[in-house]
Design an enzyme around this catalytic site. Structure first.
Site, PDB file in Angstrom:
ATOM      1  N   SER A 199       0.812  -1.218   0.000  1.00  0.00           N
ATOM      2  CA  SER A 199       0.000   0.000   0.000  1.00  0.00           C
ATOM      3  C   SER A 199       0.846   1.268   0.000  1.00  0.00           C
ATOM      4  CB  SER A 199      -0.913   0.022   1.233  1.00  0.00           C
ATOM      5  OG  SER A 199      -1.795  -1.068   1.232  1.00  0.00           O
ATOM      6  N   HIS A 226      -7.545  -0.028   5.934  1.00  0.00           N
ATOM      7  CA  HIS A 226      -7.138  -1.413   6.168  1.00  0.00           C
ATOM      8  C   HIS A 226      -7.247  -1.802   7.651  1.00  0.00           C
ATOM      9  CE1 HIS A 226      -6.015  -2.326   2.105  1.00  0.00           C
ATOM     10  NE2 HIS A 226      -5.261  -1.230   2.040  1.00  0.00           N
TER      11      HIS A 226
END
Length: 451
Positions: free
Chosen positions: A303, A377
């Site tokens: 990410s 997340h």
């Protein structure tokens, strides 16, 4: 046949009405007053067929409004189609006196803004859902300068939350055999790592170590809502460039991969901002991959860390940090600093611990992590597992995050516990490696040796 005769008749009415509008239109854009009148007629309509036709006309008028007229229309939505205070007061007085289900239902009805029923009726027409999503996209573009529209946006979000709940979403795998009309949208909607051309797209979709999945909604057709790109890997990936370039990532056969790395998650519909799909998407894709490749052990992301570079720049002005730390951070302004091994090593000793501090300890006004990707997340139940130095050395990666990338780890057995701890206490689930980095960041702040 999937559609009933009655549904086909209503759709035919809508299509004929749209055709008639095109034939009769003189090319002059309507003004917001005519659209508001059409909305009132729609709310007063009793018949389903007539309501469908009226909804189609109203949406057609909105599509032809000039930007200034759309602004006036949203102003009227906010004022003319709100709940009526006197009706709420009267309904509440009845409920306070009678306290029965009928008076409670009447109170609920009085409290609901009339524009919610208007939006429901606009949704009756064929293609209405997609048009309303685009209408909300226009509204979101006005919110910053017109916060008074927030109540209107809340009504859209409330209804969309029901219309786009998990039960209506369809998961489809995207590959090189997917219709070109959808592949073109994947190229256009990619928001994390730009897809340069068709060859680039083919590298991401056609290789045996790649997967791509998207959510669709029956009312939106072949326009995806959100999609995720996956690289099958041996071990946890730390750098994005080899993945994007299609270089060998250590496996010749998907059957020997032990890791599925989610390296790009892109929301496709701006008008659905704030409607959560990503958590459902990741969890279902994990299940799909486990079924196809049961040997997979690790499900992680690779990410970006948007906003981190800006936060670092602000630390250079923070006089509570030792001068040596601020001087080291100033080296980030040196062109191509990441290509100088000695300078990069000095920066790594400072920047990587600060990245851990940023992701774990820096909070927004609601007490949640400052970084939006971390919020996504961690809220889904992932663990902040590893911070990767020079994980993205693209121009964008260096500009927004000083080259840092993060692995968020999804452990199926821990997802619910992590999610509950995050929701209840904003607890950031993190690995021992990240905990060590946070401790180093605290030592840096005190001017202590971190080795």
């Amino acid at each position: 046949m999937n559609m009933t005769f009655l549904q086909e008749m209503f759709q035919s009415i809508t299509q004929r009405d749209a055709l008639l509008r095109r034939r009769q239109g003189d090319g002059t854009p309507p003004d917001h007053r005519r659209l508001v009148e059409a909305c009132h007629r729609l709310l007063e309509s009793d018949g389903e067929a007539s309501s469908i036709a009226l909804a189609s006309r109203a949406l057609g008028m909105y599509q032809r409004l000039e930007p200034a007229e759309r602004l006036r229309f949203f102003e009227r939505l906010a004022s003319d189609f709100a709940a009526e205070p006197t009706e709420i007061d009267a309904a509440y007085a009845r409920y306070a006196e009678q306290r029965d289900n009928d008076s409670l239902e009447a109170l609920f009805e009085a409290c609901e803004p009339r524009r919610q029923e208007l939006i429901r009726r606009l949704n009756l027409t064929s293609g209405g859902t997609a048009e309303l999503v685009r209408m909300r996209e226009d509204l979101l573009g006005l919110l910053r300068e017109h916060p008074e529209f927030s109540a209107v946006d809340a009504d859209f979000a409330h209804l969309f939350g029901s219309w786009f709940n998990r039960g209506f979403l369809m998961l489809k795998r995207i590959d090189w055999n997917t219709p070109a009309s959808i592949l073109e949208k994947i190229i256009r909607y990619e928001a994390v790592h730009e897809i340069r051309d068709w060859d680039d797209l083919r590298r991401r979709l056609d290789a045996r170590d790649r997967r791509c999945f998207a959510f669709f909604h029956p009312a939106i057709g072949d326009d995806p809502l959100i999609f995720v790109e996956v690289a099958l890997h041996k071990g946890l990936p730390a750098r994005i460039q080899p993945i994007l370039a299609g270089e060998d990532v250590g496996i010749d056969d998907p059957e020997i991969a032990d890791t599925a790395a989610f390296f790009g998650i892109s929301n496709c519909q701006t008008g659905l901002r704030g409607i959560s799909f990503g958590n459902f998407l990741i969890k279902q894709v994990v299940q799909e991959l486990k079924q196809e490749l049961p040997q997979l052990k690790h499900f992680v992301t690779l990410s970006p860390v948007p906003g981190f570079a800006q936060w670092l720049a602000e630390r250079r002005e923070d006089e509570s940090l030792p001068e040596a730390v601020r001087e080291t951070l100033a080296e980030l302004e040196t062109p191509d600093w990441h290509g100088d091994a000695e300078r990069a090593e000095r920066l790594k000793a400072v920047v990587k611990p600060l990245a851990a501090r940023y992701l774990v300890e820096e909070k927004n006004a609601r007490g949640l992590p400052l970084n939006p990707v971390a919020r996504f997340h961690l809220g889904n139940g992932a663990e902040l597992h590893r911070i990767n130095w020079l994980g993205d050395v693209s121009k964008k990666g260096l500009k927004q995050a000083a080259g840092m990338m993060v692995n968020y780890l999804y452990v199926l057995e821990d997802i619910e516990r992590n999610h509950e701890n995050y929701t209840a206490n904003a607890t950031v689930a993190r690995s021992s490696e990240v905990k060590d980095l946070v401790r180093k960041a605290r030592k840096l702040a005190k001017g202590e040796n971190t080795k």
